[in-house]
Every structure is written in structure tokens, then in C-alpha cells.
Design a protein around this motif. Structure first.
Motif, PDB file in Angstrom:
ATOM      1  N   SER A   1       0.859  -1.211  -0.042  1.00  0.00           N
ATOM      2  CA  SER A   1      -0.015  -0.141   0.042  1.00  0.00           C
ATOM      3  C   SER A   1       0.737   1.021   0.169  1.00  0.00           C
ATOM      4  O   SER A   1       0.531   2.145  -0.696  1.00  0.00           O
ATOM      5  N   LEU A   2       1.982   1.145   0.813  1.00  0.00           N
ATOM      6  CA  LEU A   2       2.776   2.208   0.889  1.00  0.00           C
ATOM      7  C   LEU A   2       3.583   2.714  -0.561  1.00  0.00           C
ATOM      8  O   LEU A   2       3.483   3.840  -1.068  1.00  0.00           O
ATOM      9  N   GLU A   3       3.862   1.687  -1.291  1.00  0.00           N
ATOM     10  CA  GLU A   3       4.596   1.831  -2.523  1.00  0.00           C
ATOM     11  C   GLU A   3       3.568   2.291  -3.488  1.00  0.00           C
ATOM     12  O   GLU A   3       3.801   3.086  -4.299  1.00  0.00           O
ATOM     13  N   PHE A   4       2.267   1.991  -3.590  1.00  0.00           N
ATOM     14  CA  PHE A   4       1.317   2.167  -4.381  1.00  0.00           C
ATOM     15  C   PHE A   4       1.075   3.652  -4.044  1.00  0.00           C
ATOM     16  O   PHE A   4       0.716   4.413  -5.068  1.00  0.00           O
ATOM     17  N   ARG A   5       0.755   4.061  -2.957  1.00  0.00           N
ATOM     18  CA  ARG A   5       0.559   5.494  -2.667  1.00  0.00           C
ATOM     19  C   ARG A   5       1.964   6.547  -3.169  1.00  0.00           C
ATOM     20  O   ARG A   5       1.499   7.497  -3.617  1.00  0.00           O
ATOM     21  N   LYS A   6       2.894   5.997  -3.079  1.00  0.00           N
ATOM     22  CA  LYS A   6       4.159   6.586  -3.466  1.00  0.00           C
ATOM     23  C   LYS A   6       3.908   6.784  -5.164  1.00  0.00           C
ATOM     24  O   LYS A   6       4.240   8.088  -5.476  1.00  0.00           O
ATOM     25  N   LEU A   7       3.655   5.594  -5.697  1.00  0.00           N
ATOM     26  CA  LEU A   7       3.635   5.797  -7.254  1.00  0.00           C
ATOM     27  C   LEU A   7       2.581   6.729  -7.632  1.00  0.00           C
ATOM     28  O   LEU A   7       2.847   7.602  -8.353  1.00  0.00           O
ATOM     29  N   LEU A   8       1.201   7.023  -7.025  1.00  0.00           N
ATOM     30  CA  LEU A   8       0.324   7.816  -7.411  1.00  0.00           C
ATOM     31  C   LEU A   8       0.714   9.367  -7.051  1.00  0.00           C
ATOM     32  O   LEU A   8       0.087  10.328  -7.513  1.00  0.00           O
TER      33      LEU A   8
ATOM     34  N   GLU B   1      11.954   5.374 -11.578  1.00  0.00           N
ATOM     35  CA  GLU B   1      11.884   6.585 -10.655  1.00  0.00           C
ATOM     36  C   GLU B   1      11.746   5.855  -9.130  1.00  0.00           C
ATOM     37  O   GLU B   1      11.905   6.369  -8.298  1.00  0.00           O
ATOM     38  N   ILE B   2      11.081   4.712  -9.495  1.00  0.00           N
ATOM     39  CA  ILE B   2      10.657   3.817  -7.881  1.00  0.00           C
ATOM     40  C   ILE B   2      11.608   3.460  -7.135  1.00  0.00           C
ATOM     41  O   ILE B   2      11.796   3.435  -5.896  1.00  0.00           O
ATOM     42  N   ILE B   3      12.953   3.348  -7.901  1.00  0.00           N
ATOM     43  CA  ILE B   3      14.139   2.953  -7.060  1.00  0.00           C
ATOM     44  C   ILE B   3      14.933   4.173  -7.237  1.00  0.00           C
ATOM     45  O   ILE B   3      15.283   4.602  -5.952  1.00  0.00           O
ATOM     46  N   GLY B   4      15.243   4.818  -8.215  1.00  0.00           N
ATOM     47  CA  GLY B   4      16.099   5.952  -8.297  1.00  0.00           C
ATOM     48  C   GLY B   4      15.710   7.148  -7.656  1.00  0.00           C
ATOM     49  O   GLY B   4      16.288   7.800  -6.978  1.00  0.00           O
ATOM     50  N   GLY B   5      14.347   7.377  -7.593  1.00  0.00           N
ATOM     51  CA  GLY B   5      13.788   8.512  -6.908  1.00  0.00           C
ATOM     52  C   GLY B   5      13.942   8.461  -5.291  1.00  0.00           C
ATOM     53  O   GLY B   5      14.265   9.358  -4.836  1.00  0.00           O
ATOM     54  N   GLU B   6      13.901   7.219  -4.764  1.00  0.00           N
ATOM     55  CA  GLU B   6      14.078   6.795  -3.336  1.00  0.00           C
ATOM     56  C   GLU B   6      15.524   7.390  -3.257  1.00  0.00           C
ATOM     57  O   GLU B   6      15.734   8.052  -1.993  1.00  0.00           O
ATOM     58  N   LYS B   7      16.473   6.910  -4.095  1.00  0.00           N
ATOM     59  CA  LYS B   7      17.899   7.361  -3.640  1.00  0.00           C
ATOM     60  C   LYS B   7      17.954   8.923  -3.783  1.00  0.00           C
ATOM     61  O   LYS B   7      18.905   9.422  -2.821  1.00  0.00           O
TER      62      LYS B   7
END
Length: 271
Positions: A21-28, A94-100
Motif C-alpha cells: 500500500s505504501l509503494e502504491f501511494r508513492k507511485l500515485l 523512478e521507483i528505485i532511483g527516486g528513493e535514492k
């Protein structure tokens, strides 16, 4: 390549938010996602303004739009060769690179959740993203198609069933919806390995631009390598039209989906 994504708010997993749920919220929360959904929703309306002969030249088959059920099929043909793979590669990177880039990757890994669960959650959300784009296109196509042509039965096809846009006779609304649903689900499965590849490169480089460019470069390289005919059955790009009854190669839908599934699995395991 500059990211236009906002830094996501840190949401506590313990406060009722599961990792998925956390990852999906980040995506949106990504600006790129919202922009992609907006573009894919609006673009079918723009494409219907093109002359039928122009659309036919690009698609490679005769088409005469007479029903709202045909607009989503036409949109898929025109957007699938480049737009969807590009959006999937760039955003999923971006899902990984953005976190970094935002400095939130290290705190995420320190949470009381296994790294494998975090990686699988990011991978699942990445594979889900193309389906969101396709759903936006489908709804946008149906909205503009319904307003312009209506949803009654018609002589012809949606482009995603037997006979493509010519059809095999009169097509009822339920049959038209079934053709669209099947074609769009297959298209989502076709894009899954591109999303998984972007996640893999994101893990390797920990950089959005490098991961996105690497994913796009692999797709372009495979498009060039098709000059080696013996290599074609193994190339990802030779199976991106698995949704289309107009495909020129001899692969069945099942064969294409099996190979694409293997690409996705290899990328997932490598991640």
C-alpha cells in the motif's frame, strides 16, 4: 533526464500501511504518473481527429471508425509501439532511483520489513503501472468514442478481435467489450518485462536517469538486432504486438506471453 517527481511523504508502515500500500501511494504521488495518466486519457480524443486514411497508414490496415468501441482499439495500436514502453521505462526507473535521490531509500531499508518484501512490493507496483496507463486509455477512448459514435452494435471489429477492424460481421456491445478487455490485458502483460527491467536497472544504478536510459536503450537495441532473423524469436521487441491480430510474425499469443513472462521472471529474480 530530470525528475519532476515530488518527494513522497514518509508513511509509517506500522500505522496501518502495508509495504504494498505504501509503494502504491508513492507511485500515485509521482508527477510523472499523474502526467502519464492525463496524457493517455486525453490522447484518444486527439487521435480521433486524424483522418481514417492517416490512421490506416500507421496501423497498416484499413479502418473506418463507425463505433465508440473501435476508438480504444485504434488508440492502443497507435500508442503501444512507443509511448507506453517509454512511460513504463521512465516512471518505473523512478521507483528505485527516486528513493535514492530523495534520501528515503536508506530509512526505508531500516524499517522492520525484509528487503525482499520491499523489492517485491516495488516490482509489483511497477508491473501494475502499465495497467493503470492502459485503463486510463481505455476509459478515455470509451468516453470520446461513446460521445462521437455511440455504443450500439456495428458491422466491423474493435481491432483487437478476429478480423481486426474489418471484423467478421455484426459485433454486439458485449462482444466488443470482451475483445477490448482481452486485448488490453494482453497489452499490460506485454509491458510487464519493461517495467521489471527498469526496476532491475534502478537497483543496479540507484539513479533514475541511468535506469530509464538503460531500459530504453535495451528496447532500441533489440529493435535493431531484428536484422538477425535467427535471433528474432528471443527479442522482446518482436513480441510487443502480442495483443494485435494484425501482427506479421508467426508467433502465437501464448508463445509471446511465455517468453515475456520469462523476461519478467529473470528481471525479478535478478532484482
Amino acid at each position: 533526464m530530470t525528475s519532476t517527481t515530488q518527494k513522497p511523504k514518509s508513511l509509517p508502515i506500522s500505522a496501518g500501511y502495508g509495504v504494498l500500500s505504501l509503494e502504491f501511494r508513492k507511485l500515485l504521488g509521482f508527477r510523472s504518473v499523474r502526467l502519464g495518466l492525463l496524457v493517455t486519457f486525453i490522447l484518444p480524443a486527439i487521435l480521433t481527429l486524424a483522418p481514417d486514411e492517416g490512421i490506416a497508414q500507421v496501423i497498416g490496415a484499413d479502418i473506418l471508425l463507425v463505433s465508440g468501441w473501435q476508438v480504444p482499439g485504434m488508440s492502443l495500436y497507435l500508442m503501444m509501439p512507443f509511448l507506453f514502453p517509454l512511460l513504463a521505462a521512465v516512471t518505473c526507473a523512478e521507483i528505485i532511483g527516486g528513493e535514492k535521490d530523495w534520501g528515503t531509500l536508506a530509512p526505508l531499508l531500516l524499517r522492520p520489513v525484509s528487503r525482499s518484501r520491499i523489492a517485491l512490493s516495488k516490482l509489483f507496483v511497477a508491473i501494475l503501472y502499465p495497467f493503470l496507463l492502459l485503463f486510463s486509455t481505455l476509459i478515455g477512448g470509451l468516453v470520446i468514442g461513446g460521445l462521437r459514435y455511440g455504443f450500439g452494435g456495428f458491422i466491423g471489429g474493435t481491432g483487437l478481435g478476429d478480423g481486426a477492424f474489418t471484423g467478421v460481421g455484426e459485433l454486439e456491445p458485449l462482444g466488443a467489450f470482451a475483445e477490448l478487455f482481452k486485448g488490453y490485458v494482453i497489452a499490460g502483460a506485454v509491458l510487464a518485462p519493461i517495467s521489471a527491467m527498469a526496476i532491475l536497472f534502478g537497483v543496479i544504478y540507484l539513479n533514475t536517469a541511468a535506469a530509464a536510459l538503460s531500459s530504453v536503450a535495451i528496447i532500441l537495441l533489440m529493435g535493431i538486432l531484428k536484422v538477425f532473423t535467427w535471433l528474432r524469436p528471443l527479442l522482446l521487441t518482436e513480441h510487443l504486438d502480442a495483443y494485435s491480430p494484425l501482427r506479421q510474425n508467426s508467433f502465437t499469443v501464448t508463445q509471446s506471453l511465455v517468453l515475456l513472462g520469462m523476461y519478467t521472471l529473470v528481471c525479478a529474480i535478478s532484482t
